[in-house]
Scaffold this active site. Structure first.
Site, short mmCIF file in Angstrom:
data_model
loop_
_atom_site.label_atom_id
_atom_site.label_comp_id
_atom_site.label_asym_id
_atom_site.label_seq_id
_atom_site.Cartn_x
_atom_site.Cartn_y
_atom_site.Cartn_z
N CYS B 304 -0.71 -7.85 -8.68
CA CYS B 304 -0.70 -8.81 -9.70
C CYS B 304 0.62 -9.67 -9.74
O CYS B 304 0.50 -10.90 -10.04
CB CYS B 304 -0.86 -8.24 -11.16
SG CYS B 304 0.14 -6.92 -11.57
N ARG B 334 4.41 2.97 -2.14
CA ARG B 334 5.33 3.85 -3.11
C ARG B 334 5.97 4.96 -2.51
O ARG B 334 5.25 5.70 -1.93
CB ARG B 334 4.58 4.13 -4.30
CG ARG B 334 3.90 2.97 -4.96
CD ARG B 334 3.40 3.18 -6.47
NE ARG B 334 2.78 2.11 -6.80
CZ ARG B 334 2.21 1.71 -8.19
NH1 ARG B 334 2.18 2.95 -8.97
NH2 ARG B 334 1.81 0.65 -8.66
N GLU B 336 6.92 8.23 -2.77
CA GLU B 336 6.58 9.29 -3.75
C GLU B 336 7.38 10.35 -3.51
O GLU B 336 7.58 11.44 -4.48
CB GLU B 336 5.02 9.61 -3.41
CG GLU B 336 3.96 8.88 -3.83
CD GLU B 336 4.22 9.00 -5.45
OE1 GLU B 336 4.72 9.49 -5.89
OE2 GLU B 336 3.38 7.94 -6.04
N ARG B 345 -2.16 11.12 -3.88
CA ARG B 345 -0.86 10.94 -4.31
C ARG B 345 -0.19 10.35 -3.09
O ARG B 345 0.12 11.58 -2.20
CB ARG B 345 -0.35 11.82 -5.06
CG ARG B 345 0.87 11.58 -5.67
CD ARG B 345 0.98 11.06 -6.99
NE ARG B 345 2.53 11.04 -7.44
CZ ARG B 345 3.18 11.51 -8.08
NH1 ARG B 345 2.85 12.48 -8.84
NH2 ARG B 345 4.59 11.21 -8.35
N GLU B 353 -7.14 -5.36 -6.80
CA GLU B 353 -6.42 -5.40 -8.11
C GLU B 353 -7.07 -6.80 -8.76
O GLU B 353 -6.57 -7.98 -8.20
CB GLU B 353 -4.94 -5.83 -8.14
CG GLU B 353 -4.52 -5.73 -9.50
CD GLU B 353 -2.86 -5.26 -9.54
OE1 GLU B 353 -2.46 -4.50 -8.62
OE2 GLU B 353 -2.18 -5.41 -10.57
N ASP B 414 -6.77 3.88 -19.27
CA ASP B 414 -6.67 4.87 -18.23
C ASP B 414 -8.20 5.33 -18.12
O ASP B 414 -8.82 5.86 -18.96
CB ASP B 414 -5.65 5.91 -18.03
CG ASP B 414 -4.30 5.45 -17.34
OD1 ASP B 414 -4.26 4.46 -17.00
OD2 ASP B 414 -3.55 6.45 -17.25
N GLU B 432 -6.19 10.06 -12.80
CA GLU B 432 -6.30 8.81 -13.16
C GLU B 432 -6.97 8.04 -12.05
O GLU B 432 -6.17 7.96 -10.90
CB GLU B 432 -5.01 8.19 -13.58
CG GLU B 432 -4.95 6.88 -14.21
CD GLU B 432 -3.77 5.92 -13.91
OE1 GLU B 432 -2.68 6.30 -13.84
OE2 GLU B 432 -4.17 4.70 -13.44
N ASN B 435 -7.42 1.92 -14.04
CA ASN B 435 -6.86 1.43 -15.27
C ASN B 435 -7.48 -0.05 -15.55
O ASN B 435 -7.86 -0.73 -14.60
CB ASN B 435 -5.21 1.77 -15.19
CG ASN B 435 -4.71 0.67 -14.01
OD1 ASN B 435 -5.34 -0.37 -13.74
ND2 ASN B 435 -3.73 1.28 -13.64
N CYS B 460 -4.85 -7.23 -16.17
CA CYS B 460 -5.31 -6.77 -14.65
C CYS B 460 -5.78 -5.57 -14.96
O CYS B 460 -5.66 -4.77 -15.61
CB CYS B 460 -3.83 -6.75 -13.66
SG CYS B 460 -2.69 -5.73 -14.30
N ARG B 467 -8.51 6.72 -4.94
CA ARG B 467 -8.45 7.38 -6.03
C ARG B 467 -10.14 7.57 -6.48
O ARG B 467 -10.53 8.63 -6.93
CB ARG B 467 -7.77 6.94 -7.41
CG ARG B 467 -6.25 6.66 -7.11
CD ARG B 467 -5.56 8.18 -7.37
NE ARG B 467 -4.13 8.24 -7.31
CZ ARG B 467 -3.47 8.19 -8.27
NH1 ARG B 467 -3.73 8.17 -9.50
NH2 ARG B 467 -2.12 8.39 -7.94
#
Lengths: 501, 501
Positions: B304, B334, B336, B345, B353, B414, B432, B435, B460, B467
């Site tokens: 976003c 990311r 982690e 994860r 998005e 969530d 999760e 979202n 957003c 996931r």
């Protein structure tokens, strides 16, 4: 002619000055055993001297057994000999001086230097002098690679600036041009595209995005699915290990986008960075550098290396041959510097990369089928004016090497489209919008990929979506009404987009 | 209570020791004009001294006019005054000492430090002492941000470790579990997935790729296209400027993958790097670092921010509201570290998005429609056991802040799925997998986005394909025969994949 002359010193664990006889014998024996094969002298210990705890050797050779390799064998023999009879060990070797002369194919056109040695060249005779070389250095094969590097550098001097190999294979009919504008410029002024936010990257608003994604859809529906290609998804972050195997790392390190990870994810360690950022509203560069590890990876350059990696050390079942897979997910980045232009020469682009692994026959047959499907797309759907040519194989270009000719079996075919905005058909540069390669066993060997029985080859084809888009739009314009019917079946109307004041 | 005490020295272009009277008058006037508003004292010059070419000032205030701001005004007045009457200029200001005391909402639980100042806290009274501060430093607003940072650090000490806000909104029926395996482990052992080549990244072979891509297809066909979302394509390389605007840069710098460009693309400058790589067959790290610029960008964290950037400074036509677009091309990374698990994860993931910009009413209505479509997917197509909860708004989490409650208007929902392999419904952590946020005008303001008439909000929703995949497989297993009919309509059979021996 090659000539090696190595001056080395063994450090021993005890005083051997009393063992003159023993050493005389050892040297004579060595010259007759390790350094000889039948009647042939492989290398010679020309001189030696013992002084307290050291043995100095001067070894020469003409290359059959290189003295640095001989040295390691001599060390083993000496350890055995001295250990058994006099309980003296060999502690280490220092190479005080190593002179290596070898022939070049051509006289260099300009000076040649390499790390770790002084290089002097007279005519076609190169001489490399190394001093204070460690045993480790010898063991690691650096010396052989240094000689190769000198030869390669001289050869490259002759190829620099030489036109690349290019041989026309096929050519479409001339097609009337609908316009002569640069499609990127026009899309930018219509607000379909926005430059940035960093150099050589683009933001595609809905209209341009729809065209690019239609290209992807057509490639899959018209080329890859009909030929049974299966999709895989690879990481777009390539570790150096993979690029070392493929030759990319030494081939084009100046074209990569490098990736650096945080040293830790512990917020505590980033407290000062965060404080400085919050207070100054700028990124504290020095503090950032302290918190990052050295890069060990880069952003995807081509997708095929990681696909090969995924097969590393595997034996593929005969029933799965030819393997035909593609990745369309990994985003590619190339540092373009001055060469950027529009969406056709960018730092970040989107490519579908089909990769195929199989026997020579399977791949030659697959190439024909791929060519047929590509022709169908470019002729029947895009109605393009384009041509195909044999060019310098892709992997040789990428490793910074130059080939003189493509063969019928291995090699690369470039697909080129006429770009009306660049000028006449004859004088302007056509856009390479696609390629197709069969690479033989280069990557199969590099990644140790095997089949149950078959001897494997591999190849790949790069479908650059930005290139397809620009080639099509440069010839067919931005108005869907003027697009060929074949294309309209895939994209009849553009999305509305977003209106700004 | 706030108290500021600043000791500063003006350097003047001439000797002013003869001007005692003039300075007495100037100081008195300043105390009555610049430092006063009506009867209210904003700040006070408590002491001053002149000595040859310098004027020393000691200014205090209780915060209405902060001395560092007063100082810049005094400098202007003094320049005017001295320049006109005595042709003496003000060359510069040195802040010798600056003490700032202010109240905290809470007593700190542990020590607080910040750059550029000593911080001492007694009870709820914080004191910051700065020495040798430049005029530039004052001008740049650092001081106000330093005070805020101290307050924020103390507040964060109270929130650390506190449970996040979580309030159930909706819950599906319990669904019988088909299995209790970890889908990643199972897919890995079936060869559908391969770990690597770098940490927290995966290679999806055809079977797993087909499932992940089916998730993408369902999200587009069942959620985004029916609601009129238009696709855009953004760069996946985010410059720091964007992250500075969104707060990501200060919020989670330790979670980014950073991107470094070559300093030059000139092969000549990389010759030593290439020589060393060719000779050693390793990457010479020091030589590499010399050839790279400091990072000024990172790999996409969320899509976003760049979508907002694409609207920066624009005025959107009312007819284009609500703007509803999505990116599914940029790959996210990311760092982690220890938290990695399976494909749920990871360090690299694929997300669609959707971003929406419109009036409050438009976004509240769009939220209802999105929720309805999502419910349709998770209930009718996936047949999932899942729930929705209000949580700490996404952007506050991301900027390292904690909210106490979500409201009905702005905030984050969530979507969480029960993961049978993790344990019971009650005791295990649900995943999760999605979202949805409405963020008010935070990013609209940050990127200066306007409409013709309407007041704009934005929001957003993150559709994480990994996931969705894990949530679905954890409940429904890997055998397509057991999958719900709704899903089978999208993926009936898995691809064959590649067989290994």
């Amino acid at each position: 002619m090659m000539r090696f002359a190595l001056q080395a010193r063994f450090t021993l664990s005890g005083d051997v000055s009393g063992l003159t006889k023993e050493f005389e014998k050892f040297i004579a024996e060595t010259n007759e055993s390790i350094l000889k094969k039948g009647p042939e002298k492989l290398a010679v210990i020309e001189k030696y001297a013992i002084e307290k705890g050291t043995l100095s050797l001067f070894i020469t050779s003409e290359g059959t057994l290189r003295p640095h390799n001989a040295l390691l064998q001599i060390k083993n023999a000496l350890s055995k000999d001295l250990g058994k009879t006099h309980h003296v060990g060999v502690r280490g070797i220092t190479i005080e001086n190593y002179m290596i002369s070898f022939d070049l194919a051509h006289e260099p056109l300009k000076e040649v230097t390499i790390p770790f040695a002084e290089v002097k060249i007279q005519g076609k005779q190169a001489t490399m002098v190394l001093s204070d070389v460690s045993e480790e250095f010898l063991r690691r094969n650096y010396i052989d690679r240094m000689m190769n590097r000198v030869k390669e550098k001289v050869e490259n001097q002759y190829y620099e600036g030489k036109a690349e190999f290019w041989k026309l294979i096929w050519k479409s009919k001339e097609k009337p041009s609908i316009w002569t504008q640069d499609p990127t410029e026009q899309m930018e002024s219509l607000g379909w595209l926005k430059q940035g936010p960093t150099k050589g990257k683009w933001f595609y608003r809905p209209q341009a995005a729809a065209i690019l994604k239609t290209m992807e859809h057509i490639a899959i529906k018209e080329v890859l699915e009909p030929l049974g290609f299966q999709e895989v998804i690879e990481s777009h972050i390539k570790p150096f290990e993979i690029w070392l195997k493929t030759g990319h790392m030494e081939g084009m390190p100046y074209e990569f986008y490098y990736v650096a990870e945080p040293k830790t994810r512990d917020a505590k360690d980033w407290e000062r960075f965060i404080d400085l950022t919050k207070i100054t509203k700028e990124v504290p560069v020095e503090e950032l550098q302290k918190n990052l590890s050295a890069p060990t990876a880069g952003i995807c350059y081509a997708q095929c290396p990681m696909i090969y990696w995924s097969f590393k050390g595997k034996t593929i079942a005969e029933t799965s041959l030819p393997v035909s897979v593609y990745d369309k997910t990994a985003i590619s980045a190339r540092y373009e510097s001055g060469g950027r232009h529009g969406i056709e020469r960018v730092d970040e682009f989107h490519r579908i990369e089909p990769v195929y692994i199989g026997t020579r026959e399977q791949l030659l047959s697959l190439r024909e089928k791929l060519l047929e499907r590509y022709k169908h797309v470019f002729n029947d759907i895009f109605d393009l004016e384009w041509r195909m040519a044999w060019v310098t194989p892709w992997y040789m270009q990428q490793a910074g090497k130059i080939a003189d000719e493509g063969t019928q079996d291995t090699g690369t075919i470039d697909f080129e489209a006429y770009m009306p905005y660049r000028g006449t058909r004859q004088d302007s540069e056509w856009l390479e919008f696609q390629n197709l390669s069969i690479l033989g066993d280069k990557y199969i060997t590099a990644f140790n990929i095997k089949a149950q029985k078959s001897v494997l080859w591999s190849g790949c084809s790069g479908i650059g979506l930005e290139r397809w888009t620009t080639a099509f739009l440069a010839q067919k314009g931005l108005d869907p009404k003027s697009w060929p019917d074949g294309f309209k079946k895939y994209l009849q109307n553009l999305p509305e987009g977003i209106q700004f004041l």
